[in-house]
Design an enzyme around this catalytic site. Sequence first.
Site, short mmCIF file in Angstrom:
data_model
loop_
_atom_site.label_atom_id
_atom_site.label_comp_id
_atom_site.label_asym_id
_atom_site.label_seq_id
_atom_site.Cartn_x
_atom_site.Cartn_y
_atom_site.Cartn_z
CG HIS A 24 0.27 2.12 -9.53
ND1 HIS A 24 -0.07 1.64 -8.29
CD2 HIS A 24 -0.77 2.92 -9.93
CE1 HIS A 24 -1.26 2.13 -7.94
NE2 HIS A 24 -1.69 2.91 -8.92
CG LEU A 50 9.65 -17.20 -2.66
CD1 LEU A 50 9.42 -17.24 -1.16
CD2 LEU A 50 10.08 -15.80 -3.10
CG ASP A 55 -2.01 1.00 1.18
OD1 ASP A 55 -2.32 1.48 0.07
OD2 ASP A 55 -2.59 1.31 2.23
#
Length: 245
Positions: free
Chosen positions: A35, A129, A18
């Site tokens: 962004h 991962l 955020d």
Amino acid sequence: MEEIDKKKLPCHIAIIMDGNGRWAKSRNLPRPAGHRKGIEALQNVIEAAGEIGVEFLTLFGFSSENWNRPKDEVSELMRLLRSYLRSQTAELHKNNIRLRVIGDRKAFDKDIVVLIDNAERLTSENTGLNLVMALNYGGRQDILHAANLLADHAWREKRKLTEDEVNALLPQFLMTAGIPDPELMIRTSGEQRISNFLLWPCAYTEFVFTDTLWPDFSRKDIDDAIAEFNKRDRRFGRIKTSQAQ
């Protein structure tokens, strides 16, 4: 930077990314610039999680409510999603990272769906991962969808399920089935809410809120969050043995 205890490393970290818009605004830049900078932070965090030894990393990339944002911003987010999948899928595969996407992908354009499917297929056998991207995801919608699937299951069984059976079976119908519940949830930008993210899996998750805006989120921030997690006394509703005497 605080020291982290590798023996107490969370298996699964989830992050609500955020603050892109506020990062851009603070620099008198358009929101899309935030962004784009956020993609750099995303790549850095994926790399850090792999280096630290985290097994699962779930990132809230686009919520089911984000479609309500201005059309130009949504278009830019879709462009960035396309660009990321096209440019980074091979790199994820090279680094032995497995990508999995949760959320309702039917709302995306067909080319994005194909890119997601191809990325999941290419990386499906990787053993490093586990990167989970939540795209067009909502926790309430996930639970409702799972409940519908569970109801279909009960109908096929032609019997009423017991409460214990429902409790055991419902997680198997969630989009997160097969993924361990997050032990640590991090939210950036100073906001302190869950925003309809992983509602069922986060029943006993530890939360760390940081004022750092997502584009500025760094290895130090993730280390600090893990160090804070290491201090937590995770009792899962129980009390300490010493208190029970």
